[in-house]
Design a protein around this motif. Sequence first.
Motif, short mmCIF file in Angstrom:
data_model
loop_
_atom_site.label_atom_id
_atom_site.label_comp_id
_atom_site.label_asym_id
_atom_site.label_seq_id
_atom_site.Cartn_x
_atom_site.Cartn_y
_atom_site.Cartn_z
N PHE A 173 -0.91 10.24 3.30
CA PHE A 173 -2.87 10.62 4.70
C PHE A 173 -2.60 12.20 4.44
N ARG B 178 3.13 8.12 9.63
CA ARG B 178 2.57 7.24 7.69
C ARG B 178 3.67 8.23 6.59
N SER C 161 -6.87 9.60 -2.08
CA SER C 161 -5.90 9.34 -0.67
C SER C 161 -6.48 9.07 0.38
N MET C 162 -6.05 8.86 1.06
CA MET C 162 -6.64 8.64 2.58
C MET C 162 -7.72 10.39 2.91
N GLY D 197 -4.59 2.73 -6.20
CA GLY D 197 -5.93 2.75 -4.41
C GLY D 197 -6.60 3.97 -3.96
N ASP E 77 0.10 4.73 0.66
CA ASP E 77 -1.51 5.91 0.94
C ASP E 77 -0.79 7.02 0.83
N PRO F 284 -9.72 3.60 -0.89
CA PRO F 284 -9.38 3.87 0.30
C PRO F 284 -10.10 3.24 1.35
N ASP G 219 0.77 -0.89 -0.27
CA ASP G 219 0.14 0.40 0.38
C ASP G 219 1.12 1.54 0.18
N GLN H 114 -2.03 5.42 -3.88
CA GLN H 114 -3.10 6.55 -4.22
C GLN H 114 -2.84 8.33 -4.97
N THR I 112 2.27 -2.84 4.78
CA THR I 112 1.84 -1.89 4.93
C THR I 112 3.30 -1.31 4.74
#
Length: 306
Positions: free
Chosen positions: A52, A80, A134-135, A131, A50, A172, A48, A107, A261
């Motif tokens: 954040f 993160r 975004s988160m 992905g 990602d 997400p 992943d 993402q 992750t």
Amino acid sequence: MSLDDSYFDYPHRKRGLDHDLFAMRYLKDAPRVDFGGGTRLALWVTVDIDFFPLDMPKTPFLPSGGLGRPYPDLWNFTTRDYGNRVGIYRLLEVLGARGIRPTAFVQGEAAQRMPALMDDLAGAGAEFAAGGWSMGNLHATPLPAEEERALIAKTREALSPWAPELAGWHSPASSETARTPDLVAEAGFGWIADWANDDMPYPFANGLTAMPLAHDLTDRAILFEQNQTVQQWAAQLGYAADVLLSEAETAGGRILNLTLTPWVTGQPYRIDAVAALLDRLLGLEGLAPRSAADILQSCQFLKEAA
């Protein structure tokens, strides 16, 4: 107090499913899958990537790993961010040394902000999949259809320099509205990994294929959310591999998904456990790593027969 008769009127009440996204199927009745080369269990490794946002919203819900402290939550944000700056490179080194090609769920905002990381993922031979944006941009009610369609489109556009024929989608935090699968199919994707209701791929009515992402076995679920040890995490993956290999003896090929992750297992105190787990899995007779494209090629007849 009495209820109006319309309260009990639910048009989808029937045997089987309460939607028409895919036909009801039990794995025990599914056709056998052959991965070739004596492989009974395909190890599908996903990573992943990602993003954040520092000002991420708390609604409609806070995703796993979301920034929950008052703004600016620099402690969580930088933890993160560590994954994309440091941890991912440890994971790529461990995977590359073992000849494993991971599927990177990237993402769109991460791709836009970190093109150098994208170049490095491409250089490492990663298979790209989307992905989401975004988160901070979850797919959940009451997100309007046009806004959701735009999120999907700009995610594809952001990844296009590295993956012009992007096939896979994972929302997400596995978030979805009732229309997400149809919008993902409309955008030209071929498979989706948001549904955790099977061990093998199966076809959607809209042309998508559902890929089996094992949410309960992810490092984020076991190590971060449940605060278990790396030994417990590795043991659970090992137990799953043993059972799936045993089932594959009589039922045909099976898939074991290992989701990594970077900000969780890319840490220096966990990376050796990742390497040891991979060595243990790769030492099992009948197990071999496979990309999503490889798996779908072997399972294409399931879609054609649906």
